[in-house]
Design an enzyme around this catalytic site. Structure first.
Site, short mmCIF file in Angstrom:
data_model
loop_
_atom_site.label_atom_id
_atom_site.label_comp_id
_atom_site.label_asym_id
_atom_site.label_seq_id
_atom_site.Cartn_x
_atom_site.Cartn_y
_atom_site.Cartn_z
N TRP A 93 0.83 -1.21 0.00
CA TRP A 93 0.00 0.00 0.00
C TRP A 93 0.87 1.26 0.00
O TRP A 93 0.57 2.22 -0.71
CB TRP A 93 -0.91 -0.03 1.23
CG TRP A 93 -2.15 0.80 1.15
CD1 TRP A 93 -2.24 2.14 0.94
CD2 TRP A 93 -3.48 0.32 1.32
NE1 TRP A 93 -3.55 2.54 0.97
CE2 TRP A 93 -4.33 1.44 1.21
CE3 TRP A 93 -4.04 -0.92 1.60
CZ2 TRP A 93 -5.72 1.36 1.34
CZ3 TRP A 93 -5.42 -1.00 1.73
CH2 TRP A 93 -6.25 0.11 1.60
N VAL A 94 1.92 1.28 0.81
CA VAL A 94 2.72 2.50 0.94
C VAL A 94 3.62 2.73 -0.27
O VAL A 94 4.28 3.77 -0.34
CB VAL A 94 3.59 2.49 2.22
CG1 VAL A 94 2.70 2.48 3.45
CG2 VAL A 94 4.56 1.31 2.25
N HIS A 98 2.34 3.52 -2.87
CA HIS A 98 1.60 4.66 -3.42
C HIS A 98 1.91 5.87 -2.53
O HIS A 98 1.28 6.09 -1.50
CB HIS A 98 0.10 4.35 -3.46
CG HIS A 98 -0.21 3.15 -4.31
ND1 HIS A 98 -0.54 3.25 -5.64
CD2 HIS A 98 -0.18 1.82 -4.03
CE1 HIS A 98 -0.72 2.04 -6.15
NE2 HIS A 98 -0.52 1.15 -5.18
N ARG A 99 2.87 6.65 -2.95
CA ARG A 99 3.44 7.68 -2.07
C ARG A 99 2.69 9.01 -2.15
O ARG A 99 3.09 9.97 -1.50
CB ARG A 99 4.92 7.86 -2.41
CG ARG A 99 5.75 6.60 -2.14
CD ARG A 99 7.21 6.81 -2.43
NE ARG A 99 7.49 6.97 -3.84
CZ ARG A 99 7.68 5.97 -4.70
NH1 ARG A 99 7.62 4.73 -4.27
NH2 ARG A 99 7.95 6.19 -5.96
N ALA A 134 4.27 0.45 16.93
CA ALA A 134 4.64 -0.58 17.91
C ALA A 134 5.80 -0.11 18.78
O ALA A 134 6.25 -0.85 19.66
CB ALA A 134 5.01 -1.87 17.19
N ARG A 142 9.41 -5.86 19.02
CA ARG A 142 8.56 -6.04 17.83
C ARG A 142 9.29 -6.67 16.64
O ARG A 142 8.65 -7.11 15.69
CB ARG A 142 8.03 -4.67 17.38
CG ARG A 142 9.12 -3.71 16.94
CD ARG A 142 8.58 -2.38 16.50
NE ARG A 142 9.66 -1.44 16.22
CZ ARG A 142 9.48 -0.28 15.59
NH1 ARG A 142 8.29 0.07 15.19
NH2 ARG A 142 10.51 0.52 15.39
N ASN A 159 -6.18 12.37 -2.42
CA ASN A 159 -7.20 13.00 -3.27
C ASN A 159 -7.75 12.00 -4.27
O ASN A 159 -7.21 10.90 -4.45
CB ASN A 159 -6.66 14.28 -3.94
CG ASN A 159 -5.55 14.01 -4.93
OD1 ASN A 159 -5.63 13.13 -5.78
ND2 ASN A 159 -4.47 14.79 -4.81
N HIS A 161 -5.65 6.24 -9.17
CA HIS A 161 -4.41 5.57 -9.57
C HIS A 161 -4.18 4.32 -8.72
O HIS A 161 -3.81 3.26 -9.24
CB HIS A 161 -3.23 6.53 -9.42
CG HIS A 161 -1.91 5.91 -9.75
ND1 HIS A 161 -1.55 5.54 -11.03
CD2 HIS A 161 -0.87 5.55 -8.95
CE1 HIS A 161 -0.34 4.99 -11.01
NE2 HIS A 161 0.09 4.99 -9.76
N ARG A 180 -4.56 -1.65 -7.96
CA ARG A 180 -4.84 -2.63 -6.90
C ARG A 180 -6.20 -3.30 -7.02
O ARG A 180 -6.42 -4.34 -6.39
CB ARG A 180 -4.71 -1.94 -5.54
CG ARG A 180 -3.33 -1.34 -5.28
CD ARG A 180 -2.20 -2.34 -5.48
NE ARG A 180 -0.91 -1.76 -5.13
CZ ARG A 180 0.25 -2.40 -5.19
NH1 ARG A 180 0.27 -3.67 -5.56
NH2 ARG A 180 1.38 -1.79 -4.87
#
EC number: 2.1.1.148
Length: 304
Positions: free
Chosen positions: A102-103, A105-106, A115, A196, A212, A218, A223
């Site tokens: 997921w990240v 997508h910056r 943690a 952790r 946005n 995008h 995804r």
């Protein structure tokens, strides 16, 4: 909604309100075995996109006066800046390995559960047996045939035992249970930021994710695609359902011109023209500069 989530008193507003989206605010939609997606806030609607576009075009929009036609024109011709006027903030609970995808997508703002400051709950993802498959032979990123019921049961046993063992070690190192209560009088009690490091990537984390509408699309184009990994695709599909209630006309255009459309290369255009004119056959594809995988994808896409 989590038990400790604060409830904000409803107040009158002068900002645009999307009635469909209002039904999703603070509603926690379950995804996977322990995950969820919830809308925490949003800004704008389909009309907001039009306002942004008409500010740019001014009097030049007379031939595109119909709202739906203008939205579809913007999407079709990749005029993306008007869609940046709409914003969504999501609360997402997801496995760490999905978070790592997921990240990538910056173009978003996010804040993740830490943690270092808090104790991780004993929750980890276990796939449904139907999702357990061998490595694909022709796709390094994909899955092939599913396992037999007996094999799936053994894989799940191993995954469950490994995760439980990792969490057991985690609590032993912390010398604390999920609520932070001491386990032993002479336990290690090492720092949370160190304890952790042995947790599995199947462990669940949480984040607030704000982006946005342009960048959301995008994210969804990649995804919610059938080729995306299942565990992130189900989150994208749920968000796409929410988006359809928020900006229905934009979502329709997004499906038509991006998500369920196909990009065509220069070589494919040339081959298509000659196929339609009867000047070539699919056997000639390599002479148009297309590789073996490109040809296979072309055949799949156009059924030739």
């Amino acid at each position: 909604m989590p038990a400790d989530a604060p409830v904000r008193e409803q107040t009158a507003t002068f900002r645009p309100v999307a009635e469909g989206m209002e039904q999703h605010v603070n509603v926690y939609h379950p995804v996977l075995d322990h995950g969820f997606v919830a809308v925490k806030d949003y800004m704008g609607d389909d009309v907001s996109v039009l306002q942004m576009a008409r500010m740019s075009y001014g009097k030049g929009t007379k031939s595109l006066a119909d709202d739906r036609a203008l939205l579809r024109y913007l999407m079709r011709h990749l005029h993306t800046s008007p869609f940046e006027g709409c914003v969504i903030k999501l609360h997402v609970k997801l496995p760490i390995f999905v978070m790592r995808q997921w990240v990538r997508h910056r173009t978003a703002s996010l804040n993740e559960y830490s943690a270092r400051y808090s104790i991780m709950p004993d929750e980890f993802y276990l796939p449904e047996p139907a999702q357990l498959a061998v490595q694909s032979k022709d796709n390094k990123q994909g899955r092939g045939d599913t396992l037999s019921p007996e094999q799936a049961a053994e894989v799940l046993r191993l995954l469950r035992e490994d995760a439980q063992r990792s969490f057991g070690t985690y609590h032993k190192l912390l010398n604390a249970d999920e609520d932070g209560n001491p386990i032993e009088e002479d336990g290690f009690g090492i720092a949370r930021e160190l304890a952790r490091i042995g947790l599995p990537v199947s462990a669940y984390t949480q984040m607030y994710w704000q982006t946005n509408l342009h960048n959301l699309m995008h994210f969804l184009r990649l995804r919610a695609d059938p080729h995306a990994q299942y565990e992130i695709r189900v989150f994208a599909e749920k968000i796409l359902e929410i988006m359809a209630d928020w900006v229905p006309v934009t979502t329709e255009a997004f499906r038509d011109y991006q998500l369920e459309a196909a990009r065509v290369s220069r070589m494919e255009i040339a081959l298509l023209r000659d196929l339609l004119a009867g000047k070539a056959s699919i056997a000639d594809a390599a002479s148009y500069g297309m590789g073996t995988r490109e040809i296979r994808e072309f055949q799949t896409r156009f059924g030739v």
